[in-house]
Scaffold this motif. Structure first.
Motif, short mmCIF file in Angstrom:
data_model
loop_
_atom_site.label_atom_id
_atom_site.label_comp_id
_atom_site.label_asym_id
_atom_site.label_seq_id
_atom_site.Cartn_x
_atom_site.Cartn_y
_atom_site.Cartn_z
N ALA A 177 0.84 -1.20 0.00
CA ALA A 177 0.00 0.00 0.00
C ALA A 177 0.88 1.25 0.00
O ALA A 177 0.61 2.21 -0.73
CB ALA A 177 -0.93 -0.01 1.21
N LEU A 178 1.94 1.23 0.79
CA LEU A 178 2.85 2.38 0.81
C LEU A 178 3.62 2.51 -0.50
O LEU A 178 3.92 3.62 -0.94
CB LEU A 178 3.80 2.28 2.01
CG LEU A 178 3.12 2.52 3.36
CD1 LEU A 178 4.05 2.16 4.51
CD2 LEU A 178 2.64 3.95 3.49
N HIS A 179 3.90 1.40 -1.16
CA HIS A 179 4.50 1.46 -2.49
C HIS A 179 3.55 2.14 -3.47
O HIS A 179 3.97 2.93 -4.32
CB HIS A 179 4.85 0.06 -3.01
CG HIS A 179 6.27 -0.35 -2.75
ND1 HIS A 179 7.35 0.28 -3.33
CD2 HIS A 179 6.78 -1.34 -1.98
CE1 HIS A 179 8.46 -0.30 -2.91
NE2 HIS A 179 8.14 -1.28 -2.09
N SER A 180 2.27 1.84 -3.36
CA SER A 180 1.26 2.46 -4.22
C SER A 180 1.21 3.97 -3.99
O SER A 180 1.15 4.76 -4.93
CB SER A 180 -0.11 1.82 -3.96
OG SER A 180 -1.06 2.34 -4.84
N VAL A 181 1.25 4.37 -2.73
CA VAL A 181 1.28 5.80 -2.39
C VAL A 181 2.54 6.44 -2.96
O VAL A 181 2.48 7.52 -3.57
CB VAL A 181 1.21 5.99 -0.86
CG1 VAL A 181 1.56 7.42 -0.47
CG2 VAL A 181 -0.17 5.62 -0.34
N ALA A 182 3.68 5.78 -2.80
CA ALA A 182 4.95 6.33 -3.29
C ALA A 182 4.95 6.47 -4.81
O ALA A 182 5.44 7.46 -5.35
CB ALA A 182 6.11 5.46 -2.83
N ALA A 183 4.39 5.48 -5.50
CA ALA A 183 4.33 5.53 -6.97
C ALA A 183 3.46 6.69 -7.43
O ALA A 183 3.81 7.43 -8.36
CB ALA A 183 3.79 4.21 -7.52
N THR A 184 2.33 6.88 -6.78
CA THR A 184 1.43 7.99 -7.12
C THR A 184 2.11 9.32 -6.85
O THR A 184 2.09 10.23 -7.68
CB THR A 184 0.12 7.88 -6.30
OG1 THR A 184 -0.49 6.62 -6.59
CG2 THR A 184 -0.83 9.00 -6.64
N PHE A 240 9.24 6.20 -0.98
CA PHE A 240 8.93 4.99 -0.22
C PHE A 240 9.81 4.87 1.02
O PHE A 240 9.32 4.59 2.12
CB PHE A 240 9.08 3.74 -1.10
CG PHE A 240 8.82 2.47 -0.36
CD1 PHE A 240 7.53 2.09 -0.03
CD2 PHE A 240 9.87 1.65 0.03
CE1 PHE A 240 7.29 0.92 0.68
CE2 PHE A 240 9.64 0.48 0.73
CZ PHE A 240 8.35 0.12 1.05
N ASP A 241 11.11 5.09 0.85
CA ASP A 241 12.02 5.01 2.00
C ASP A 241 11.65 6.02 3.09
O ASP A 241 11.69 5.69 4.28
CB ASP A 241 13.47 5.23 1.56
CG ASP A 241 14.02 4.07 0.73
OD1 ASP A 241 13.40 2.99 0.72
OD2 ASP A 241 15.08 4.27 0.09
N VAL A 293 -2.83 8.07 7.40
CA VAL A 293 -2.29 9.34 6.92
C VAL A 293 -0.76 9.24 6.95
O VAL A 293 -0.11 9.85 7.80
CB VAL A 293 -2.81 10.54 7.74
CG1 VAL A 293 -2.30 11.85 7.16
CG2 VAL A 293 -4.33 10.55 7.79
N PRO A 294 -0.20 8.45 6.02
CA PRO A 294 1.25 8.39 5.97
C PRO A 294 1.81 9.75 5.57
O PRO A 294 1.16 10.49 4.82
CB PRO A 294 1.53 7.33 4.89
CG PRO A 294 0.28 7.22 4.10
CD PRO A 294 -0.84 7.66 5.00
N HIS A 295 2.96 10.09 6.09
CA HIS A 295 3.54 11.39 5.77
C HIS A 295 5.06 11.34 5.89
O HIS A 295 5.60 10.50 6.60
CB HIS A 295 2.96 12.50 6.65
CG HIS A 295 3.01 12.21 8.11
ND1 HIS A 295 2.09 11.40 8.74
CD2 HIS A 295 3.88 12.59 9.06
CE1 HIS A 295 2.38 11.32 10.02
NE2 HIS A 295 3.48 12.03 10.25
N ALA A 296 5.69 12.25 5.15
CA ALA A 296 7.15 12.28 5.15
C ALA A 296 7.62 13.66 4.72
O ALA A 296 6.91 14.39 4.03
CB ALA A 296 7.69 11.22 4.20
#
Length: 154
Positions: free
Chosen positions: A24-31, A44-45, A64-67
């Motif tokens: 799921a986080l890979h999908s967010v990172a790709a978007t 992603f990292d 709500v992932p964030h970086a």
């Protein structure tokens, strides 16, 4: 803070397949990579680094992932709706299907926190969550965030 202004239409994905939190986080990172012009692996990292500190799963199927990412000019967001909820170590142990990810430059302390607060407040609404799950188009999702922000500010 206007959530709708942080979220570009290209940053909204309504059908994403994932069988794990990592996917799921890979999908967010790709978007995000497509919208922000930053390498997917860097995004992603950064997301995984944040997750090590504690899960960004808020509960009720929401994360709500964030970086913080060097090279950004301001706070930006992407929204990913998963086809099937995934285990996410959320506060309520419920699987997550709605992911609103925030990205900010390293120097944007207050703006980043305001954005996190605004998104968290908006996503607490059972009505908004249900509307996001039922929305059929990217424009419909975007309009929900613009409307919700306007209603919250009033």
């Amino acid at each position: 803070m206007d959530i709708g202004e942080l979220l570009v239409r290209d940053g909204i994905v309504l059908k994403s397949g994932a069988s794990s939190k990592r996917q799921a986080l890979h999908s967010v990172a790709a978007t995000a990579a497509q919208c922000l012009g930053i390498e997917e692996s860097v995004i992603f990292d950064a997301l995984m680094e944040r997750e090590v500190l504690g899960s960004t799963g808020l509960g009720s199927g929401v994360a709500v992932p964030h970086a913080r990412l060097p090279g950004l000019g301001g706070v930006r967001a992407v929204f990913v709706r998963l086809d099937t909820p995934v285990a996410y170590d959320a506060l309520d142990d419920r699987p997550v299907d709605l992911m609103f990810a925030l990205f900010a430059p390293p120097s944007s302390g207050a703006d980043h926190l305001r954005a996190l607060a605004a998104v968290s407040r908006a996503m607490r609404s059972p009505e908004l969550r249900e509307q996001l799950r039922q929305a059929r188009t990217v424009d419909a999702v975007h309009a929900l965030f613009v409307r919700d922000t306007a209603a919250t500010a009033a």
